[in-house]
Structure formats: C-alpha cells, structure tokens
Scaffold this motif. Structure first.
Motif, PDB file in Angstrom:
ATOM      1  N   ARG A  64       0.909  -1.237  -0.150  1.00  6.85           N
ATOM      2  CA  ARG A  64       0.057   0.033   0.100  1.00  6.85           C
ATOM      3  C   ARG A  64       0.924   1.275  -0.049  1.00  6.85           C
ATOM      4  N   THR A  65       0.585   1.948  -0.755  1.00  3.48           N
ATOM      5  CA  THR A  65       1.256   3.576  -0.798  1.00  3.48           C
ATOM      6  C   THR A  65       0.284   4.519  -0.470  1.00  3.48           C
ATOM      7  N   ASP A  66       0.868   5.736  -0.234  1.00  5.15           N
ATOM      8  CA  ASP A  66       0.113   7.071  -0.138  1.00  5.15           C
ATOM      9  C   ASP A  66      -0.785   7.337  -0.948  1.00  5.15           C
ATOM     10  N   VAL A  67      -0.736   6.993  -2.421  1.00  5.19           N
ATOM     11  CA  VAL A  67      -1.406   7.171  -3.336  1.00  5.19           C
ATOM     12  C   VAL A  67      -2.807   6.217  -3.441  1.00  5.19           C
ATOM     13  N   ASP A  68      -2.843   5.257  -2.701  1.00  4.91           N
ATOM     14  CA  ASP A  68      -3.882   4.578  -2.380  1.00  4.91           C
ATOM     15  C   ASP A  68      -4.958   5.193  -1.794  1.00  4.91           C
ATOM     16  N   PHE A  69      -4.625   6.082  -1.215  1.00  8.48           N
ATOM     17  CA  PHE A  69      -5.475   6.851  -0.031  1.00  8.48           C
ATOM     18  C   PHE A  69      -5.732   8.244  -0.235  1.00  8.48           C
ATOM     19  N   HIS A  70      -5.333   8.763  -1.747  1.00 15.63           N
ATOM     20  CA  HIS A  70      -5.696  10.195  -2.136  1.00 15.63           C
ATOM     21  C   HIS A  70      -7.097  10.179  -2.412  1.00 15.63           C
ATOM     22  N   GLY A  71      -7.539  11.344  -2.074  1.00 14.78           N
ATOM     23  CA  GLY A  71      -9.257  11.360  -2.349  1.00 14.78           C
ATOM     24  C   GLY A  71      -9.881  11.226  -0.865  1.00 14.78           C
ATOM     25  N   LYS A  72      -9.303  10.754   0.052  1.00 16.96           N
ATOM     26  CA  LYS A  72      -9.847  10.314   1.687  1.00 16.96           C
ATOM     27  C   LYS A  72      -8.978  11.440   2.570  1.00 16.96           C
ATOM     28  N   LEU A  73      -9.727  11.913   3.516  1.00 17.94           N
ATOM     29  CA  LEU A  73      -9.099  12.545   4.666  1.00 17.94           C
ATOM     30  C   LEU A  73      -8.426  11.177   5.554  1.00 17.94           C
ATOM     31  N   VAL A  74      -7.003  11.232   5.510  1.00 10.61           N
ATOM     32  CA  VAL A  74      -6.450   9.981   6.262  1.00 10.61           C
ATOM     33  C   VAL A  74      -6.424  10.456   7.813  1.00 10.61           C
ATOM     34  N   VAL A  75      -6.757   9.578   8.810  1.00 11.40           N
ATOM     35  CA  VAL A  75      -6.527   9.804   9.980  1.00 11.40           C
ATOM     36  C   VAL A  75      -5.194   8.649  10.430  1.00 11.40           C
ATOM     37  N   ILE A  76      -4.256   9.035  10.834  1.00 13.21           N
ATOM     38  CA  ILE A  76      -3.091   7.936  10.967  1.00 13.21           C
ATOM     39  C   ILE A  76      -2.804   7.781  12.529  1.00 13.21           C
ATOM     40  N   TYR A  77      -2.790   6.723  12.927  1.00 14.92           N
ATOM     41  CA  TYR A  77      -2.402   6.552  14.360  1.00 14.92           C
ATOM     42  C   TYR A  77      -1.194   5.488  14.339  1.00 14.92           C
ATOM     43  N   PHE A  78      -0.267   5.905  14.885  1.00 15.59           N
ATOM     44  CA  PHE A  78       0.884   5.118  15.252  1.00 15.59           C
ATOM     45  C   PHE A  78       0.961   4.402  16.458  1.00 15.59           C
ATOM     46  N   GLY A  79       1.124   2.850  16.469  1.00 14.29           N
ATOM     47  CA  GLY A  79       0.997   2.283  17.697  1.00 14.29           C
ATOM     48  C   GLY A  79       1.651   0.793  17.464  1.00 14.29           C
TER      49      GLY A  79
END
Length: 173
Positions: A64-79
């Motif tokens: 998966r790359t960042d491009v897969d999520f373009h067009g979405k507001l991405v909420v990223i959580y690291f854990g």
C-alpha cells in the motif's frame, strides 16, 4: 453488530497492522535523530514538512502507498497491536467519532501503522512487551499532505469537530 463496532471493522481492519516503513517525518538532512522537542515543534509549525510518500505492507500482505488513499481524509495512528492501554483507548475513541459522524465519515480513512513490525506478526503476538510511542493522531489531506495532528485523550466529540472542520475545508474540487 453494535454501532460502535461498525467503523472498527470496516475501516481499521482495512489497514490494521500496516508495517512501518518509509513513512516518517522529513525532519533533518543529517542522520541524527531529532529530539522530542524538535518533533513537536515540526508538528505544530509544519516546518519542516511532516510526512510524505510511504510504501508499506498491509495485514493481508498487499503493498500500500500513500497514493492508495488520495481523495480521502486520512487519520493516521502509530502504535502497536499488543499495546496494553493507550492504543486501544485512542483507537476506540477514533472509531466512536467515526461512528457518530455516520455517512459523513465515508470520505475518512483511518490507518493504524505499527511501530513494531517485528512483533506485530501472528507468531509473536503472544509476547508481553511495551514500546514507547507517540499517541498523537495525524490527519492527512485528500492530496496526501499532512494537515494537522490531534493530541491524545480527546473525546469522540472533539475528534468529530476536527474531522468536520477538515472535511469542510476539503470538500471543494
């Protein structure tokens, strides 16, 4: 299915255990690790830029790359998946906020990125361990650029306010 589980299953499972790879703050030209203060300063001021392109493996083994999520507001959580307290609490809060948004959350894609890919595999999930990590929630715009962060401990209502603000700002062409 209980309402609070809808987004947990629909969205988090889609990206759970994405292995931490190239997604990291673009903070310094040298190889020295930035201090915690420098990282916070970069988050708040957005200088130097935070985030950037990433290339990760998801829980199904799919790249998966960042491009897969373009067009979405991405909420990223690291854990990490075996986190005993902070991660489950923050992930549940995000899920509750998305559930409360209802269909308005359709353009939102939550991503959980592990900080412990060596242990976040089925064969080692039984280990008892703790890893220090940030509990910030990161927001990435529809264009793939970092736009904001949310501090830990927010209520679902506060996360809803932040998501609505950014959804409204990005609802244009």
């Amino acid at each position: 299915m209980p309402k609070g589980c809808r987004h947990l299953l629909r969205s988090w499972l889609a990206a759970t255990s994405i292995l931490f790879g190239a997604f990291s703050p673009a903070l310094a030209a040298d190889s020295a690790e930035p201090s915690a203060a420098a990282l916070i300063e970069a988050l708040v001021t957005r200088v130097p830029p935070i985030g950037g392109p990433f290339n990760l493996i998801d829980h199904t083994g799919r790249r998966r790359t960042d491009v897969d999520f373009h067009g979405k507001l991405v909420v990223i959580y690291f854990g990490y998946t075996h986190c005993p307290d902070v991660c489950p609490t923050e992930l549940q809060t995000i899920s509750l906020a998305l559930d409360a948004l209802g269909t308005a959350a359709d353009p939102v894609q939550p991503l959980f990125i592990t900080v412990d890919p060596e242990r976040d595999t089925p064969s080692v999930l039984a280990d008892g361990y703790a890893i220090d990590h940030t509990s910030f929630i990161y927001l990435v715009g529809k264009d793939g650029r970092y736009i904001d962060f949310l501090p830990p401990g927010l209520t679902p209502e506060r996360i809803i306010e932040a998501l609505r603000l950014h959804l409204d700002r990005q609802s244009g062409p």
